[in-house]
Design a protein around this motif. Sequence first.
Motif, PDB file in Angstrom:
ATOM      1  N   HIS A 122      -5.729 -47.467 -11.007  1.00 29.36           N
ATOM      2  CA  HIS A 122      -6.764 -46.905 -10.154  1.00 29.36           C
ATOM      3  C   HIS A 122      -8.015 -47.794 -10.181  1.00 29.36           C
ATOM      4  O   HIS A 122      -8.542 -48.219  -9.155  1.00 29.36           O
ATOM      5  CB  HIS A 122      -7.079 -45.485 -10.637  1.00 29.36           C
ATOM      6  CG  HIS A 122      -8.031 -44.776  -9.705  1.00 29.36           C
ATOM      7  ND1 HIS A 122      -7.673 -44.435  -8.423  1.00 29.36           N
ATOM      8  CD2 HIS A 122      -9.326 -44.376  -9.873  1.00 29.36           C
ATOM      9  CE1 HIS A 122      -8.709 -43.848  -7.838  1.00 29.36           C
ATOM     10  NE2 HIS A 122      -9.719 -43.808  -8.697  1.00 29.36           N
ATOM     11  N   LYS A 123      -8.431 -48.130 -11.412  1.00 26.32           N
ATOM     12  CA  LYS A 123      -9.667 -48.928 -11.537  1.00 26.32           C
ATOM     13  C   LYS A 123      -9.496 -50.314 -10.920  1.00 26.32           C
ATOM     14  O   LYS A 123     -10.389 -50.831 -10.271  1.00 26.32           O
ATOM     15  CB  LYS A 123     -10.031 -49.084 -13.024  1.00 26.32           C
ATOM     16  CG  LYS A 123     -10.685 -47.844 -13.611  1.00 26.32           C
ATOM     17  CD  LYS A 123     -11.046 -48.117 -15.066  1.00 26.32           C
ATOM     18  CE  LYS A 123     -11.685 -46.912 -15.727  1.00 26.32           C
ATOM     19  NZ  LYS A 123     -11.797 -47.097 -17.175  1.00 26.32           N
TER      20      LYS A 123
ATOM     21  N   LEU B 151      -9.730 -50.221  -7.110  1.00 25.61           N
ATOM     22  CA  LEU B 151     -11.108 -50.069  -6.610  1.00 25.61           C
ATOM     23  C   LEU B 151     -11.873 -51.386  -6.747  1.00 25.61           C
ATOM     24  O   LEU B 151     -12.636 -51.783  -5.871  1.00 25.61           O
ATOM     25  CB  LEU B 151     -11.824 -48.959  -7.380  1.00 25.61           C
ATOM     26  CG  LEU B 151     -11.292 -47.543  -7.056  1.00 25.61           C
ATOM     27  CD1 LEU B 151     -12.044 -46.501  -7.867  1.00 25.61           C
ATOM     28  CD2 LEU B 151     -11.439 -47.238  -5.575  1.00 25.61           C
ATOM     29  N   TRP B 152     -11.632 -52.063  -7.861  1.00 23.24           N
ATOM     30  CA  TRP B 152     -12.335 -53.339  -8.097  1.00 23.24           C
ATOM     31  C   TRP B 152     -11.931 -54.366  -7.027  1.00 23.24           C
ATOM     32  O   TRP B 152     -12.776 -55.062  -6.463  1.00 23.24           O
ATOM     33  CB  TRP B 152     -12.001 -53.852  -9.499  1.00 23.24           C
ATOM     34  CG  TRP B 152     -12.640 -55.169  -9.809  1.00 23.24           C
ATOM     35  CD1 TRP B 152     -13.933 -55.400 -10.169  1.00 23.24           C
ATOM     36  CD2 TRP B 152     -12.000 -56.457  -9.765  1.00 23.24           C
ATOM     37  NE1 TRP B 152     -14.145 -56.738 -10.353  1.00 23.24           N
ATOM     38  CE2 TRP B 152     -12.981 -57.417 -10.118  1.00 23.24           C
ATOM     39  CE3 TRP B 152     -10.724 -56.893  -9.482  1.00 23.24           C
ATOM     40  CZ2 TRP B 152     -12.708 -58.777 -10.183  1.00 23.24           C
ATOM     41  CZ3 TRP B 152     -10.439 -58.236  -9.544  1.00 23.24           C
ATOM     42  CH2 TRP B 152     -11.434 -59.174  -9.890  1.00 23.24           C
TER      43      TRP B 152
ATOM     44  N   LYS C 274     -10.781 -53.748  -4.037  1.00 28.49           N
ATOM     45  CA  LYS C 274     -11.314 -53.333  -2.733  1.00 28.49           C
ATOM     46  C   LYS C 274     -12.773 -53.772  -2.608  1.00 28.49           C
ATOM     47  O   LYS C 274     -13.203 -54.314  -1.590  1.00 28.49           O
ATOM     48  CB  LYS C 274     -11.191 -51.807  -2.629  1.00 28.49           C
ATOM     49  CG  LYS C 274     -11.608 -51.245  -1.285  1.00 28.49           C
ATOM     50  CD  LYS C 274     -11.325 -49.761  -1.238  1.00 28.49           C
ATOM     51  CE  LYS C 274     -11.772 -49.137   0.032  1.00 28.49           C
ATOM     52  NZ  LYS C 274     -11.507 -47.697   0.062  1.00 28.49           N
ATOM     53  N   ASN C 275     -13.494 -53.573  -3.674  1.00 29.30           N
ATOM     54  CA  ASN C 275     -14.903 -53.944  -3.694  1.00 29.30           C
ATOM     55  C   ASN C 275     -15.061 -55.460  -3.477  1.00 29.30           C
ATOM     56  O   ASN C 275     -15.912 -55.915  -2.721  1.00 29.30           O
ATOM     57  CB  ASN C 275     -15.475 -53.526  -5.057  1.00 29.30           C
ATOM     58  CG  ASN C 275     -16.985 -53.568  -5.029  1.00 29.30           C
ATOM     59  OD1 ASN C 275     -17.583 -53.591  -3.960  1.00 29.30           O
ATOM     60  ND2 ASN C 275     -17.590 -53.604  -6.188  1.00 29.30           N
TER      61      ASN C 275
ATOM     62  N   TYR D 165      -1.019 -47.758  -4.784  1.00 32.60           N
ATOM     63  CA  TYR D 165      -1.916 -48.898  -5.004  1.00 32.60           C
ATOM     64  C   TYR D 165      -2.448 -49.416  -3.672  1.00 32.60           C
ATOM     65  O   TYR D 165      -3.654 -49.630  -3.494  1.00 32.60           O
ATOM     66  CB  TYR D 165      -1.172 -50.014  -5.753  1.00 32.60           C
ATOM     67  CG  TYR D 165      -2.106 -51.006  -6.385  1.00 32.60           C
ATOM     68  CD1 TYR D 165      -2.702 -50.739  -7.617  1.00 32.60           C
ATOM     69  CD2 TYR D 165      -2.448 -52.201  -5.760  1.00 32.60           C
ATOM     70  CE1 TYR D 165      -3.586 -51.627  -8.200  1.00 32.60           C
ATOM     71  CE2 TYR D 165      -3.332 -53.091  -6.335  1.00 32.60           C
ATOM     72  CZ  TYR D 165      -3.898 -52.793  -7.567  1.00 32.60           C
ATOM     73  OH  TYR D 165      -4.773 -53.669  -8.139  1.00 32.60           O
TER      74      TYR D 165
ATOM     75  N   HIS E  89      -5.022 -47.157  -2.274  1.00 32.52           N
ATOM     76  CA  HIS E  89      -6.347 -47.274  -2.908  1.00 32.52           C
ATOM     77  C   HIS E  89      -7.135 -48.454  -2.346  1.00 32.52           C
ATOM     78  O   HIS E  89      -8.353 -48.397  -2.228  1.00 32.52           O
ATOM     79  CB  HIS E  89      -6.197 -47.482  -4.428  1.00 32.52           C
ATOM     80  CG  HIS E  89      -5.835 -46.215  -5.156  1.00 32.52           C
ATOM     81  ND1 HIS E  89      -6.422 -45.002  -4.887  1.00 32.52           N
ATOM     82  CD2 HIS E  89      -4.939 -45.993  -6.169  1.00 32.52           C
ATOM     83  CE1 HIS E  89      -5.902 -44.079  -5.688  1.00 32.52           C
ATOM     84  NE2 HIS E  89      -5.000 -44.661  -6.464  1.00 32.52           N
ATOM     85  N   VAL E  90      -6.422 -49.563  -2.038  1.00 30.82           N
ATOM     86  CA  VAL E  90      -7.139 -50.776  -1.621  1.00 30.82           C
ATOM     87  C   VAL E  90      -7.560 -50.713  -0.145  1.00 30.82           C
ATOM     88  O   VAL E  90      -8.547 -51.318   0.265  1.00 30.82           O
ATOM     89  CB  VAL E  90      -6.253 -52.033  -1.876  1.00 30.82           C
ATOM     90  CG1 VAL E  90      -6.974 -53.294  -1.457  1.00 30.82           C
ATOM     91  CG2 VAL E  90      -5.914 -52.123  -3.358  1.00 30.82           C
TER      92      VAL E  90
ATOM     93  N   GLU F  64     -15.143 -47.785   7.161  1.00 29.85           N
ATOM     94  CA  GLU F  64     -15.238 -49.094   6.488  1.00 29.85           C
ATOM     95  C   GLU F  64     -14.700 -50.206   7.403  1.00 29.85           C
ATOM     96  O   GLU F  64     -15.288 -51.279   7.497  1.00 29.85           O
ATOM     97  CB  GLU F  64     -14.461 -49.066   5.166  1.00 29.85           C
ATOM     98  CG  GLU F  64     -15.188 -48.271   4.100  1.00 29.85           C
ATOM     99  CD  GLU F  64     -14.341 -48.041   2.837  1.00 29.85           C
ATOM    100  OE1 GLU F  64     -14.937 -47.941   1.764  1.00 29.85           O
ATOM    101  OE2 GLU F  64     -13.108 -47.930   2.938  1.00 29.85           O
TER     102      GLU F  64
END
Length: 1755
Positions: A894-895, A898-899, A901-902, A942, A945-946, A952
């Motif tokens: 999960h983390k 998100l990283w 994607k950021n 996964y 999440h991305v 956006e």
Amino acid sequence: MGGKNKQRTKGNLRPSSSGRAAELLAKERGTVPGFIGFGTTQSDLGYVPAVQGAEEIDSLVDADFRMVLRKLSKRDITTKLKAMQEFGTMCKEREAEVVKGVLPYWPRIYCKISLDHDRRVREATQQSFEQLILKVKKHLAPYLKSIMGYWLIAQCDTYSPAASAAKVAFEKAFPSSKQPEALAFCKDEILYVLQDHLLKETPDTLSDPQTVPEEEREAKFFRILTCSLLALKKLLSMLPKKEMHSLEEKLMSLLSQNKFWKYGKHSIPQVRSAFFELASAFCQYLPELVKTEAPRVCPAVLLSIDDSDAVVCPALWEAVLYAITTIEDCWSHVNAKKGVLPKLWTVLREGGRGLATVIYPNLLPFISKVPPGIAEPKLEYFRTFFSSIIQGLSSERAIASPSESSAIITAFMECLRFAILQKTDKDDDQRQVHQMLIYDQLIPLTDAVLKEPRLQNGPLFYQIAETLSSWEAKAELSSDDGTDEVFQKLLSNFWDHLLKMCVLHVDKLDADEKSLFAVSSMLEILQNPKSATKPNNRRSLKIRFTDEDESERNTENGKLTEVRNSDSEIQADLQHSSRLRKEPLENLVCNLAELSIVYVNEQKSEQHLKFLSALLNSFSSDRVFQVLLEQGNDASSAQAESQKEIKAQHESPSVQFLYMNLITWLKEDWRKDTHFLVDILYSVLNCCNSNGERKIVLDDLTKMDLKWIIFLQIIEKACSSTTKLSLVSDWLKGDTLGERLVMLADDLCHLGLKPIAASSESSSSERWTLLSLVLSQHIKNESLIGETFVERIIDKLQAALSKAKDLSEAGNTEPSVSFICDVASSFFSSVKGCLLMPSSEDLLLTVFQLCAQRQDATHLTDLLVCKLKHTWMSGVNSLVRQLRSMQKQSTFLHKSALWVKNQIQSSSLDVKSLQVLISAVSDLLSKLMEADGPSGYLVGAYVEHVTPNKTEWGKLHECLSTEWMHKPLLEGRLSMNCEPLGSCVRLCGTTKLPGHLCTSALLSKMVLLVLENDIVHGNDDAERKKIDNIIAELLYSLQWIEELENPPYVLLEYLHMLEEMHITYEKFSTLSNTSSLQQTIFDRSEAHGRLWSLTMAKVIHVENTVSCEMKQLFKTTEGFLPLTEGRLHTLQCLSPFLIEEEKKELVFHCVAKLMTCTQTELSSTDGAFGCLSILNSCLNDRSIDCDHLLPGILKIIMSWKNDNEDSFLFSCNLKETSAQLLGFNIEMIRYLPLLLKHSTAPLADNEWDFIMCSMLAWLEIFACVSCDLASALSAYFEAATPETTENLPVNLISEWKEFFSEGIHNLLLPLLVKVTGETKNSSEGSFQNSVLTSLGEALTYISKDQLLNHKLPAKFVAGQKTNLPDKLQTLLNTLSPLLLFRARPVQISVYHMLYKLMPELPKFDDEDLKSYGDEEEESALSPPAALMSVLATQELLLENILECIPVGEFAVIQPLSDEFCLVLGYLLTWKLTLAFFRAASSQLRVLYSQYLRRTKSLNKLLYHLFRLMPENPVFSGPTSEVPNKDTKTFFTEELRLDVKGTGVLSSQIPHLACSVYHITLKDLPAMVRLWWNSCEKRVFSVVDKFTSKYVSSVLSSQEISSVQTSTQLFNGMTVKARSAAREVIATYSVDDIFIELIIQLPSNYPLGSITVESGKRVGVAVQQWRNWMLQLSTYLTHQNGSIMEGLSLWKNNVDKRFEGVEDCMICFSVIHGSNYSLPKKACRTCKKKFHSACLYKWFTSSNKSTCPLCRETFF
């Protein structure tokens, strides 16, 4: 037969001789039983008559066989070999009957050839024999007797392949049960042959001495001897018992011969070996016969006992043992004490001479058979025997080889035990012998072994232990004859001596470490022989595969299970070891320990301490520790106090020893090696009473400040043995150790991160190893230390790594990051369930982040990145395994999503960073897929999440610059009438990629991976939709880049990266159906228009289909009305793909709508603007049949103008007008060229007026579209034919030419100069470029007159030499520099304008030429100076770009780059120069070429061309003519240079380069030839190959066709051409003279020289004729022009000659070869005239100024 000198048959070297024939017969009688007349049966023909001579071979033999049999009798080895192989094949393939015919002749051939010298022939013979046997089977029986002897010899051949082939044949012939019978049947014949070989034959009788060299004869003889001896042995071993008796008598004759016995002393080892083997066989099978022959046998065998040849030895010793066992009285036939034993002693003293492994195992059986009488006196006999063995062992050869030394030692111990068991008559003697054996033999041997490291690992100590066991067993058995006492005495004797010897080794200060080690290992073996594995029992390794879970259970620690078993055996053995051993051994150990501790305490002796450690390892008992304590007691009073305290606390002596001595040793800093101290520690722990006591001791140690390596060693040793582990397990799990390890981890992590020099590497690496060990080593699924401590350590590591990210000082973080990687990866990979701890997931995330960023950002080296990658891969492996079994969410996934994607949305990545990130995510996905299987649960989550959400995505779209609009708007693919939204960021200097590009690339890669692995997750349609959205966004990104006029370098890099990583639409279409994706894009296009519509057009173009849903849009008027921007753009982009009917329908809808438009709707999307836009798009690409509508539309437009002129932006300021009106006007301007292009109906006067006036009015304010309109009008009038002009209004054309056209160009030419003056390069924006394109296109239609009457401001250059009028010079000076302008449209349009001027220029020089005269030598004239200065600039720049590329290699130039514009300008300048050159007269050409030669410009051009022309210039575009068979190349196809650049840009430079090369060769052949001849070898051949392959054929055919089509008429000369033969024939006739010349073009024309040959000639002298031929050849070679020009020159020359002008006497020609002048300079003395150029050359080369003829000074 008398002729001595006649030619003889091949191979028959000597003339025939009856004497020799008789001799041969006699000889054959010896070898082959069964020769004519002497055979055993009448039918036995022992020969093939044909071999001998002319007799006919029996008709039974087949002709082919007859041929082969004849070949077999030849001498040549290859012939024999091939013949034999052929014979085998024929036996296999022919019928049995045919093969049987050969049998009568086979025995003789076989007997001869089976003994052949060449081993390949022998092998082939046996293989062929096998085939023969298989075919004839029992029919061989009659011939067996004659063959069998040789067959048996062949089976004993020394060449093993031949021997085994013979054995195979024998087995094929007889089953094993029948073999003895077969031999018995032929035994007489066999013996006869063997005896013959052993007794009668010599090297000279076996081979012909006159043809075979001596060496070969001897080798063959010795081989046959060896084989015969072995064959006899084989016969003995195989014959049935009952046949033996009859054999004895026959053998007696052999054994009675001295010659036979001499073979034992033969010089050849193989013969001796075979002889001894035979001797053994005699003993074995015919013992009685041997006994009768004993006087000969015994000396022959026993006296050879010292034969030291490796071949002979095994057979000899076998024979010795057979002899002494078979013949009871053998010793009576030899003198043992003088003959046999001394020889044996010598062999033993020399250590067996390298054959110990063969000889020594035979010693025990040998001495056991030596009778007592010979072995007297026993004492001396044994002393000599054992001393010799010991002496032999000390030889270097024996020590160096482990196998030899162990054979010697084993034999020694066996014989020793034998000797001790020997009884003697007197007890006293026996005691002496025992004393001698122990004291003089065994102890010295042990001593020698202890001193020699290479012998220490041998079998001696095990042998001693075994011997002691047997003695102890005898000593414990009470017996009447006092044996037990003898052995007890013997044992005590042994232990006393051993103690003395060991003390000698230990009791010295510089004791040798290796011998101390040997002593300790000897004692260990004596204590328990089974504990250590014997050296020669190699452990067998077994491999076994198990499934994972089981393996985890069993291989917790593979080593432990083994060790455990052996440990338990040791315990059992120790209890069994006899009291006789235990006590003396313990005394010995105590003695040695006491000695050692003294040395350690007093002398600090390291080797004694190690020795002590080894002793305690095997003998850790309280008694030993007690002895050690007593010894170390002499301490000072302070120490005595502390010792008392220790004694009070701990009663066990071992612990007391630990506190008093061991800790002191452990604390000593100078010690490098502490392993042995840790061993002592384990010995101490072993003696402790309880685990509790052990834990206290170890905790105490932990609290002390000891080195970490000691704890590392304690834990390592515990892991390697279960017994040791059980001693320390409580301590490992305890808090004391755990806390210290957590502190250690903290220290280590900080150590590397402090920006100071890292501490000493080695110590920190030990500490890291310790951490890694305690984290990763698991036993029985439990970690070594407490779980809580493991978590805390992992936390520390994670914290350290996340700091390493921020630290930029690379130097110091490296070791710790590296160590953390090692620790983490071994932890992840070896610990089950490790990733369920939150701390370890954080650690994994940190490592992943470090891997997914560029190294510039993280400052890590390649090696570290590799390590980190390996670490997180192993972590993810463990993670997915756990997730599979646990089904719980992972915070890591999960983390990390998100990283990621950021990262991609931040627009902070460049291409390299993106690539690294994509690779990392791909690796992660691959791992997840492996775990997931087809369910795709983890992967789906996964990707989810991305992926960005709708808003956006919207933001990402807005961030893309609107620069993309310029191109489609100006090209008319999209029409817009509103202000664009979005960011107007200038892209030119960016290095970071927009977020949209990163996001679409990464997600597409993920989706493609998912598709590749066929993973479907969740609802199918929903998933499909998600995938389509992602790929659509990727296509949107790509379209955005494509529409940019000049994409920055970073975007080109990005495209290259996508190609490399296979993130492409093609890849997607191979993996999945694209129809739903097309629908998605279509929907977006309809909704949003703009870039989405262009994306849709691109997809349709790639797929080449339009789906039905798209067509629905315009089927009905309602379908696309009301028009929105989205629909308008969609229709505009769809129009090129529609078929004619569909287009028509669309046009009708639009026209209908236009008619009903109100004034207010003119400029709205849903009104006239939209409809006109769609109309223009439909008409744009090809005419559709609705011409009748077009004038109607024009009328509608005119009606709008009449109603509302404000909507028409004629001559007003654009800044104040609205975007809507602008859009509307543009569409109207766009419509008019289409009307002109497609309309067939004639236009009325007022319509033409409207068109022309609008054009001029708009021209003043609109740039692009109105220039396009002007171009369309120009093209229309330029192409006007008389038929079309009839339909035009009167005066229209003249008005056009005089007014409108003039108006256009007077406006546009200054505009071009102005625009290009304002901006120096094209990167200023695409508007600029489009303006220039349209402007340039319009200007190409300018006429020559309009150019010459230009209204440009005057422009001159100071110091410029010129003959041109001012206006023309101004035009050149203004336009030429624009060839350097960095925009293709400008360069091309300027080229077209200048090209029109070039033919006008040379005439001005021509007028000037008359003033030049002849006076100057080698004069030169420059082509137009304006062009030449541009050329000079270009040459400099080009040199920089191309100089690094070798000539002949193709330099690829990126289209529209700066280099492209530069090269384009350069080549265009040359095209102009060459056009200028072509227009000049031949005299001027000479001067111009002279200029080019001086400046070397042409040479540079040619070098550059060979870098710019492709190696294979094949033309791929649309060709002009009807397709024919020849391949199209850039040389055969015309180059079209359009301003709009319709051709393929990438092939434009290569095509242009080829075109320039072509023209250069055509117009400047002589200069190119000069250059070519001066090139270096490599370039020379490259140019030659290329030109002859691609250009020569084109040029010669052009040249010849120009001769054929030439209109030039010569007076008195006719010229014909033959194209097939590449020939031109000129016939010259004047008066009665007739000359025919044949001009032949070479294959590499024009590089090679043109040959001139003579045809017919009448009335010309030979010399004159030769001169003329030479002149023509010179003209054709040295003039830069065509063949016709050369011929005309030559004709002038000859004409002048006939007119009476004399030749120049230097070049023998009237007209000069290169400057075409006549001889004018006359000598004052002899009055002869010369060419001024020839004279100049004559004077400079001869360094004199005299007349060439009369040698007078020339004035």
